[in-house]
Design a protein around this motif. Structure first.
Motif, short mmCIF file in Angstrom:
data_model
loop_
_atom_site.label_atom_id
_atom_site.label_comp_id
_atom_site.label_asym_id
_atom_site.label_seq_id
_atom_site.Cartn_x
_atom_site.Cartn_y
_atom_site.Cartn_z
N ALA A 262 0.72 -1.27 0.05
CA ALA A 262 0.01 0.08 -0.16
C ALA A 262 0.73 1.45 0.12
CB ALA A 262 -0.90 0.18 1.19
N LEU A 263 2.03 1.10 0.45
CA LEU A 263 3.10 2.45 0.31
C LEU A 263 3.17 2.95 -0.82
CD1 LEU A 263 5.69 1.27 2.93
CD2 LEU A 263 3.76 3.06 3.42
N ALA A 264 3.12 1.99 -2.14
CA ALA A 264 3.32 2.44 -3.47
C ALA A 264 2.15 1.99 -4.23
CB ALA A 264 4.95 1.87 -3.83
N PRO A 265 1.13 2.56 -4.75
CA PRO A 265 0.37 2.44 -5.48
C PRO A 265 0.59 1.54 -6.68
CG PRO A 265 -0.04 4.46 -5.01
CD PRO A 265 1.32 4.28 -4.57
N GLY A 266 0.01 0.60 -7.09
CA GLY A 266 0.22 -0.57 -8.18
C GLY A 266 1.58 -1.56 -7.97
N ALA A 267 2.08 -1.44 -6.55
CA ALA A 267 3.28 -2.27 -6.24
C ALA A 267 2.76 -3.76 -6.15
CB ALA A 267 3.89 -1.67 -4.99
N SER A 268 3.65 -4.72 -6.55
CA SER A 268 3.17 -6.04 -5.94
C SER A 268 4.22 -6.64 -4.88
CB SER A 268 3.55 -6.78 -7.52
OG SER A 268 5.14 -6.79 -7.76
N VAL A 269 3.80 -7.55 -4.73
CA VAL A 269 4.64 -8.51 -3.77
C VAL A 269 6.01 -8.55 -4.21
CG1 VAL A 269 5.03 -10.64 -2.46
CG2 VAL A 269 2.85 -9.58 -2.54
N ASN A 270 6.19 -8.80 -5.48
CA ASN A 270 7.79 -8.95 -6.01
C ASN A 270 8.41 -7.70 -5.87
OD1 ASN A 270 7.02 -11.50 -6.94
ND2 ASN A 270 6.07 -10.53 -8.72
N ASP A 271 7.65 -6.50 -5.86
CA ASP A 271 8.29 -5.28 -5.89
C ASP A 271 8.78 -4.95 -4.32
OD1 ASP A 271 7.66 -4.62 -8.53
OD2 ASP A 271 5.89 -3.68 -8.18
N VAL A 272 7.92 -5.28 -3.51
CA VAL A 272 8.26 -5.08 -2.18
C VAL A 272 9.32 -6.01 -1.65
CG1 VAL A 272 7.55 -5.46 0.28
CG2 VAL A 272 5.97 -4.68 -1.37
N VAL A 273 9.37 -7.40 -2.33
CA VAL A 273 10.80 -8.23 -1.95
C VAL A 273 11.99 -7.53 -2.52
CG1 VAL A 273 11.81 -10.08 -2.68
CG2 VAL A 273 9.27 -10.37 -1.90
N LEU A 274 11.87 -6.88 -3.75
CA LEU A 274 12.92 -6.28 -4.24
C LEU A 274 13.30 -5.16 -3.30
CD1 LEU A 274 12.06 -6.08 -8.09
CD2 LEU A 274 13.99 -7.47 -6.89
N ALA A 275 12.48 -4.29 -3.08
CA ALA A 275 12.83 -2.99 -2.11
C ALA A 275 13.55 -3.54 -0.82
CB ALA A 275 11.50 -2.33 -1.68
N VAL A 276 12.85 -4.66 -0.20
CA VAL A 276 13.42 -5.14 1.21
C VAL A 276 14.93 -5.54 0.97
CG1 VAL A 276 13.24 -6.99 2.90
CG2 VAL A 276 11.34 -5.65 2.40
N CYS A 277 15.31 -6.45 -0.17
CA CYS A 277 16.29 -6.62 -0.53
C CYS A 277 17.53 -5.54 -0.75
CB CYS A 277 16.57 -7.60 -1.68
SG CYS A 277 15.99 -9.40 -1.30
N ALA A 278 16.97 -4.59 -1.54
CA ALA A 278 17.49 -3.46 -1.74
C ALA A 278 18.11 -2.50 -0.63
CB ALA A 278 16.87 -2.42 -2.74
N GLY A 279 17.01 -2.28 0.41
CA GLY A 279 17.41 -1.73 1.61
C GLY A 279 18.20 -2.51 2.37
#
Length: 512
Positions: A262-279
């Motif tokens: 919900a933090l990024a409209p249109g984001a998928s679970v895959n996007d969140v996984v990439l963001a967590v790995c990136a962080g």
């Protein structure tokens, strides 16, 4: 006897003294759900033997053609011995999580014997200091060569070895098996000559289907020899690797990843996984004072239709995705990743066949497809051995339903992936029973402190989860491209900026 495809043969050819193509699946079980509360090693042996007819690769070995004039063949091993492949070990006391990761990494790093079927299974006991596990839990480590895995059905082996109920049918007696004799060198050379003679016909057939196929082929070959990867900063993970591996993992609830979307409209679970790995990667490199000014890039599978998490069978494309490690704001980083992984970006950044060949050499994973040995050799002659990404982030298909081995409930599933020169860090993301497990494999010399990177992943996830729980989704903040700084200053006792000697590993007392 059946011949390896060009894709599978590429993994055989890419093995070296310090980097092999082994893939290791890690399973941990709670045996309190088994009949009588105990699963014995002999029961596991009998269980595997009863299902060997459904796993033909488990009794087949590689037979190479003389002088490598053609791709190798799978032939049945006349001297197959199940007890050579299934082994029973225990962790030394205290038997904690860090010891388990070290032992698993050592087993994974050892090359498989190419004169035998390309797999090994270890039943591991002595996990009594895993605070999050029931007493008596045990692990099963399955190491198998990448060439023996069907990349289109990555979870096939896990499914065949497990049941959906703890009340499984009694173990059936093994089906009769009579191995076929191996062909001689003369027959192999005759088959190689026949394959070589019919090569023009086999190449011409797909070209005659349509003009679209012809244009795609021309574009592929142009990309093979003319294309170049986009520029990105190199890190410690983009150098030559040693034969030694490290592995760590963190486990999360799938519902939390869905909430973070919900933090990024249109984001998928895959996007969140990439963001967590990136962080996590950003935080780790910052601690080492090695965080580049420009964003790091990952090779990752992006769903073309739908969400990989929702249905791993969705079509996907391997692309280079900017990880936004130059963006301090975590929400803005997630938005940037969501835009980079959109369908338009997939078309713009999809890796060419030549790049997939190099990527397979640098970080072969369950879904990266290699091309032929001829194209691999051509790429080597061109001298284009620059890494195509800073790391790889790959999905390992799992089951949404609980699985059982002889009644013992599977509580944990992850994977140790192969790495190679230029691509020394690979993240594997496993979805199982409403949990997501993020693991990473790396070279020990590049990452002597895997517990630190694992904690950075946990901190990255907690930062996103806290924002998802307290902050309503807003427009992304402006991106300021300057030297990134984390919001928390270093303690006075921080480590020196660079160390030549390997750091002492700390003990993580619990499976998180």
């Amino acid at each position: 006897m059946r011949q390896l495809s060009e894709h599978d043969a590429a993994y055989i050819y890419s093995d070296s003294a310090h980097a092999n193509s082994n893939v290791t699946l890690l399973h941990i079980y709670d045996q309190s759900t088994a009949p009588g509360g105990v699963v014995r090693f002999k029961q596991i042996l009998a269980h595997v033997e009863s299902r060997l007819d459904k796993l033909p690769n488990f009794r087949e070995k590689i037979l190479r053609v003389p002088l490598d004039l053609d791709y190798p063949y799978w032939i049945e091993d006349e001297n197959f011995n199940l007890e050579y492949h299934v082994r029973h070990i225990a962790l030394p006391k205290p038997g904690d999580w860090r010891q388990f990761c070290i032992q698993s990494s050592r087993i994974h790093a050892r090359p498989l014997d190419l004169q035998r079927p390309l797999w090994e299974m270890y039943v591991i006991e002595g996990l009594d200091s895993f605070l999050d596990l029931p007493v008596g839990s045990f692990a099963v480590l399955l190491k198998i060569h990448h060439a023996a895995i069907d990349v289109t059905h990555g979870n096939e082996i896990t499914s065949l070895l497990h049941d959906l109920s703890p009340l499984a049918a009694p173990v059936a007696p093994p089906a009769p098996w009579f191995p076929e004799p191996a062909p001689g060198n003369l027959m192999l050379l005759c088959l190689a000559s026949l394959n070589f003679a019919t090569l023009p016909l086999r190449l011409a057939q797909p070209l005659s289907n349509s003009w679209t196929a012809l244009k795609a082929t021309v574009k592929t070959f142009a990309g093979e020899f003319l294309g170049r990867p986009q520029a990105f900063p190199a890190t410690r993970f983009n150098t030559e690797v040693s034969p030694h591996r490290v592995f760590e993992t963190r486990r999360f609830a799938l519902a939390d990843f869905k909430a973070i979307r919900a933090l990024a409209p249109g984001a998928s679970v895959n996007d969140v996984v990439l963001a967590v790995c990136a962080g996590g990667l950003r935080n780790y490199l910052y601690k080492q004072d090695e965080l580049p000014l420009d964003s790091l890039v990952a090779a990752a599978p992006i769903a073309v239709h739908g969400d990989l998490e929702a249905d791993p069978r969705n079509n996907y494309s391997w692309v280079r995705v900017g990880l936004g490690t130059d963006i301090a704001d975590p929400v803005a980083r997630l938005v940037a990743i969501q835009k980079a992984s959109s369908s338009s970006a997939v078309m713009a950044q999809a890796l060419s066949a030549r790049e997939l060949t190099l990527l397979a050499q640098q970080a072969p994973s369950l879904a990266i497809v290699a091309t032929s040995k001829m194209l691999r050799s051509a790429s080597a002659l061109l001298g284009d051995w620059a890494p195509l990404a800073n790391c790889a982030i790959t999905n390992v298909p799992g089951s949404r339903e609980p699985l059982y081995l002889l009644g013992a409930r599977l509580t944990y599933l992850s994977a140790i992936m192969p790495i190679s020169d230029g691509m020394g860090l690979v993240f594997s993301v496993t979805g199982y029973n409403n949990t997501i497990v993020v693991s990473f494999t790396c070279c020990y010399e590049q990452l002597p402190d895997p517990d630190v990177l694992a904690q950075c992943l946990r901190d990255s996830f907690q930062e996103y989860l806290a924002l998802a729980q307290t902050v309503a989704p807003t427009q992304p903040r402006a991106v300021v491209r300057k030297r990134p700084r984390l919001p928390v200053a270093r303690a006075p006792s921080a480590k020196p900026r660079r160390k030549s000697a390997a750091r002492q590993e700390t003990v993580a007392p619990t499976l998180q």
